[in-house]
Design an enzyme around this catalytic site. Sequence first.
Site, mmCIF file in Angstrom:
data_model
loop_
_atom_site.group_PDB
_atom_site.id
_atom_site.type_symbol
_atom_site.label_atom_id
_atom_site.label_comp_id
_atom_site.label_asym_id
_atom_site.label_seq_id
_atom_site.Cartn_x
_atom_site.Cartn_y
_atom_site.Cartn_z
ATOM 1 N N GLY A 108 0.832 -1.150 -0.005
ATOM 2 C CA GLY A 108 -0.034 0.044 0.051
ATOM 3 C C GLY A 108 0.697 1.311 0.046
ATOM 4 O O GLY A 108 2.001 1.313 0.405
ATOM 5 N N CYS A 109 0.209 2.452 -0.428
ATOM 6 C CA CYS A 109 0.724 3.637 -0.604
ATOM 7 C C CYS A 109 1.183 3.928 0.970
ATOM 8 O O CYS A 109 0.372 3.944 1.952
ATOM 9 C CB CYS A 109 0.037 4.631 -1.134
ATOM 10 S SG CYS A 109 -0.519 4.147 -2.635
ATOM 11 N N GLY A 110 2.358 4.512 1.165
ATOM 12 C CA GLY A 110 2.784 4.974 2.646
ATOM 13 C C GLY A 110 2.991 3.711 3.550
ATOM 14 O O GLY A 110 2.924 3.788 4.887
ATOM 15 N N LYS A 111 3.330 2.224 2.777
ATOM 16 C CA LYS A 111 3.597 1.082 3.528
ATOM 17 C C LYS A 111 2.422 0.719 4.631
ATOM 18 O O LYS A 111 2.489 1.053 5.664
ATOM 19 C CB LYS A 111 4.870 1.192 4.339
ATOM 20 C CG LYS A 111 6.091 1.500 3.403
ATOM 21 C CD LYS A 111 7.286 1.162 4.238
ATOM 22 C CE LYS A 111 8.627 1.284 3.504
ATOM 23 N NZ LYS A 111 9.867 1.127 4.384
ATOM 24 N N HIS A 159 -6.047 9.069 -4.106
ATOM 25 C CA HIS A 159 -6.944 7.887 -4.302
ATOM 26 C C HIS A 159 -8.168 8.354 -3.787
ATOM 27 O O HIS A 159 -8.445 8.792 -2.782
ATOM 28 C CB HIS A 159 -6.377 6.642 -3.891
ATOM 29 C CG HIS A 159 -5.216 5.890 -4.274
ATOM 30 N ND1 HIS A 159 -5.343 5.544 -5.433
ATOM 31 C CD2 HIS A 159 -4.100 5.894 -3.736
ATOM 32 C CE1 HIS A 159 -3.905 4.943 -5.793
ATOM 33 N NE2 HIS A 159 -3.351 5.402 -4.718
#
Length: 263
Positions: A108-111, A159
């Site tokens: 995911g974005c930003g871990k 998103h």
Amino acid sequence: MNELEQVARVPVSIYSPDGLLEQKDQWVIEETPVTLYINGQEMVTLLCAGHHLEELAVGFAYAEGFLDSREELHALRIEHEHGRIFLEVQGKDPLAFGLWNKRTITSGCGKGTVFYHALDALLAQPMGAGPSFSARTIWERMEDLHGLSQTYKRTHGVHNCALADSKGIVVFRDDIGRHNAVDMLVGHTFLNELPLDDKMLVTTGRLTSEIVIKAAKVGLPCLVSRNTATTLAIRLAHDLNMTLIGYARAGKFTVYTGEQRIV
């Protein structure tokens, strides 16, 4: 925080292969680190747009198993100036906190983080029949999603995610990370005691295994994206009896699993 507070104007230079075209100000999305503490224990730092932090914190805690009911949520405090959120939870098994150290860093974005040990319980009880949606309804909800985010239109840096039913969009959120946007939606439904088992998640983000698991843990039976799905997401959705739909664009969409819910 409103949508204008999520963005900032910065000076940029626009180039083509032939050289400088123009210099101007351009909208970009704000990125804010926010650290979540649960019962005084630092759990995770979320990289987000800095809005709807109450929903983000509660949705994250609920989806990750630190909250099961409104009665367990004792207190919530946000320190905006320091980027900290404090949740006080009562009656929760300490095991949930111990297992946090076994989390998996995801794509995911930003871990994003997720508990893969939750899979055993989820796979043991796949979802029931759930709701049915017409193909036209699914397409219309994706079109509805495209029309909602002024932040995306300004920056193309977030998103978009929404919970929807056959009548329309129920609640909409956007963020730099799709996990954050989904957690906000979950937090909103948790705080307002709204059911999830009759709704679909509509998103612009990829359909990956962690999004499928997060949706399954809160009882969302149908996921729709304008983007693609991964092989593990498809396998998990099949085993969990979830409907997984991707590439909802250009007047059509792809059903990976759960076609029985399409009427």
